[in-house]
Scaffold this active site. Structure first.
Site, PDB file in Angstrom:
ATOM      1  N   TYR A 165       0.806  -1.214   0.000  1.00 12.67           N
ATOM      2  CA  TYR A 165       0.000   0.000   0.000  1.00 12.67           C
ATOM      3  C   TYR A 165       0.846   1.273   0.000  1.00 12.67           C
ATOM      4  O   TYR A 165       0.330   2.365   0.187  1.00 12.67           O
ATOM      5  CB  TYR A 165      -0.889   0.050   1.252  1.00 12.67           C
ATOM      6  CG  TYR A 165      -2.172  -0.728   1.167  1.00 12.67           C
ATOM      7  CD1 TYR A 165      -2.178  -2.073   0.805  1.00 12.67           C
ATOM      8  CD2 TYR A 165      -3.391  -0.137   1.483  1.00 12.67           C
ATOM      9  CE1 TYR A 165      -3.352  -2.789   0.759  1.00 12.67           C
ATOM     10  CE2 TYR A 165      -4.573  -0.848   1.439  1.00 12.67           C
ATOM     11  CZ  TYR A 165      -4.547  -2.184   1.080  1.00 12.67           C
ATOM     12  OH  TYR A 165      -5.713  -2.890   1.045  1.00 12.67           O
TER      13      TYR A 165
ATOM     14  N   ASP B 245      -5.351  -6.933   4.918  1.00  9.40           N
ATOM     15  CA  ASP B 245      -6.642  -6.444   4.421  1.00  9.40           C
ATOM     16  C   ASP B 245      -7.537  -7.620   4.048  1.00  9.40           C
ATOM     17  O   ASP B 245      -8.703  -7.694   4.431  1.00  9.40           O
ATOM     18  CB  ASP B 245      -6.408  -5.541   3.199  1.00  9.40           C
ATOM     19  CG  ASP B 245      -7.708  -5.037   2.611  1.00  9.40           C
ATOM     20  OD1 ASP B 245      -8.579  -4.618   3.394  1.00  9.40           O
ATOM     21  OD2 ASP B 245      -7.856  -5.070   1.376  1.00  9.40           O
TER      22      ASP B 245
ATOM     23  N   ASP C 251     -11.018  -9.437   6.161  1.00  7.17           N
ATOM     24  CA  ASP C 251     -12.379  -9.589   5.618  1.00  7.17           C
ATOM     25  C   ASP C 251     -12.854 -11.034   5.801  1.00  7.17           C
ATOM     26  O   ASP C 251     -14.022 -11.273   6.104  1.00  7.17           O
ATOM     27  CB  ASP C 251     -12.455  -9.179   4.135  1.00  7.17           C
ATOM     28  CG  ASP C 251     -12.950  -7.731   3.983  1.00  7.17           C
ATOM     29  OD1 ASP C 251     -12.700  -6.919   4.897  1.00  7.17           O
ATOM     30  OD2 ASP C 251     -13.592  -7.420   2.956  1.00  7.17           O
TER      31      ASP C 251
END
Ligand code: IPM
Ligand code: MG
Length: 353
Positions: A137, A245, A249
């Site tokens: 990121y 990330d 989820d």
């Protein structure tokens, strides 16, 4: 009386519904606990972008520095490209405020059914320590030869010794504080021979400082499968930004609902304010209907109080959440019920008493 200054970025979609709900709970908890929270609303987000051509004010980061913590709802709307809304608000805040830890509990609460058949609360109780400032990121890269057959995009992952060491150390400490004292590191060193071999080396080095923690590394693909097939074998997970990330989820999905999962973007050195948010997005499909589950935002608010030094207040909110969810009388549609955001919030404030 101790007063905490909290910047509030309710943001978009259901962010503007769950944030006021959580603030109601935080205010009541504060008055019971002998401290106060002074909330300042900042109007940033996609509507702001449509009016002003930017997601937040140019001096936004400087202004946020004046606060003890930041409470964020959700950012994102169908009217603004996700690449803009995330890359101009959430991600720069995480990076520029040195919130290098993204802490995400993933717990199946009593009263919620996991989509995993036969699994109960004893099987799903993990927490992810996601690297939040670099990795995949970092934002480095570029695109050339636009519109031609030679069009090329490069997106670079950046992994530094300092970055890996500090996230690993934080994760080992979290593992050390939990009864099972287990840490799983997400790697992919079989394919990513530079970044992930380095990641493994640095994490293994930090592991030597924590002989009481059982440390295991898993390739991230196998770890995804393990979360589904053997969730009871996982306690703390440490992962790079992108891996974390994805893993979180899965973690919130197996915990029954994205509407329950909280997260903290934490600056452990406390040089800059930390930011707390539900991990769900702005959910445009249900926005404006008043049916969003406020629990993730309320839980994120509890994490914020814990970070500010109000552990008993955190524990009281968690107990109230557990009571309401366990009781199963008041449930929003994501949990299979018909309750509104307001009804669920009311149930939590009543349970605080
Ligand atoms: C999250 C979100 C963000 C992320 C997006 C909005 C950039 O998915 O907080 O998990 O990928 O970090
Ligand atoms: Mg995500």
């Amino acid at each position: 009386m101790k007063t905490y200054r909290i910047a509030v970025i309710a943001g978009d979609g259901i962010g503007t519904e769950v944030v006021p709900a959580a603030i109601e709970v935080l205010k009541k908890t504060a008055s019971n606990g002998g401290f106060a929270c002074d909330f300042t609303d900042l109007p940033w987000g996609c509507d702001y972008y449509l009016k002003h051509g930017r997601m937040m004010d140019p001096d936004g980061v400087d202004r946020l520095m004046m606060f003890d913590a930041i409470f964020l709802g959700a950012i994102g709307a169908p009217t603004v490209s996700d690449a803009i809304s995330a890359r101009e608000l959430i991600l720069p805040l995480r990076q520029r405020l040195l919130q290098y830890v993204n802490l995400r509990p993933m717990r199946l609460l009593t009263g919620i059914r996991s989509p995993l058949a036969g699994r109960g609360p004893a099987d799903i109780d993990m927490i992810c320590v996601r690297e939040n400032s670099e990795g995949e990121y970092c934002g480095l890269g570029g695109r050339v030869h636009a519109g031609t057959p030679a069009e090329t995009a490069v997106q670079t992952g950046v992994f530094t010794r300092q970055g890996i060491e500090r996230i690993a150390r934080y994760a080992f400490r979290v593992a050390q504080s939990r009864p099972r004292k287990m840490l799983a590191s997400a790697t992919k060193s079989n394919a990513l021979q530079h970044a992930m071999v380095f990641w493994d080396e640095v994490v293994a080095g930090v592991a030597k400082e924590f002989p009481d923690v059982t440390y295991v590394k898993y390739h991230v693909d196998a770890l995804c499968a393990r979360m589904v097939t053997h969730p009871q074998t996982l306690d703390v997970i440490v992962a790079s930004n992108l891996f974390g990330d994805i893993l979180t989820d899965i973690g919130s999905a197996i915990s029954g609902s994205l509407g329950v999962a909280p997260g903290g973007n934490i600056n452990p050195d406390r040089t800059h304010p930390s930011m707390f948010e539900p991990i769900h997005g702005s959910a445009p499909d249900i926005a404006g209907k008043g049916i969003a589950n406020p629990i993730a935002a309320i839980w994120a608010g509890a994490m914020m109080l814990d970070h500010l030094g109000e552990r008993p207040a955190h524990d009281r909110i968690l107990a109230a959440i557990e009571r309401v969810i366990g009781d199963e009388r008041v449930k929003t549609p994501d949990l299979g019920g018909k309750a509104s955001t307001k009804e669920m919030t009311r149930a939590v404030t009543d349970a605080l008493a």
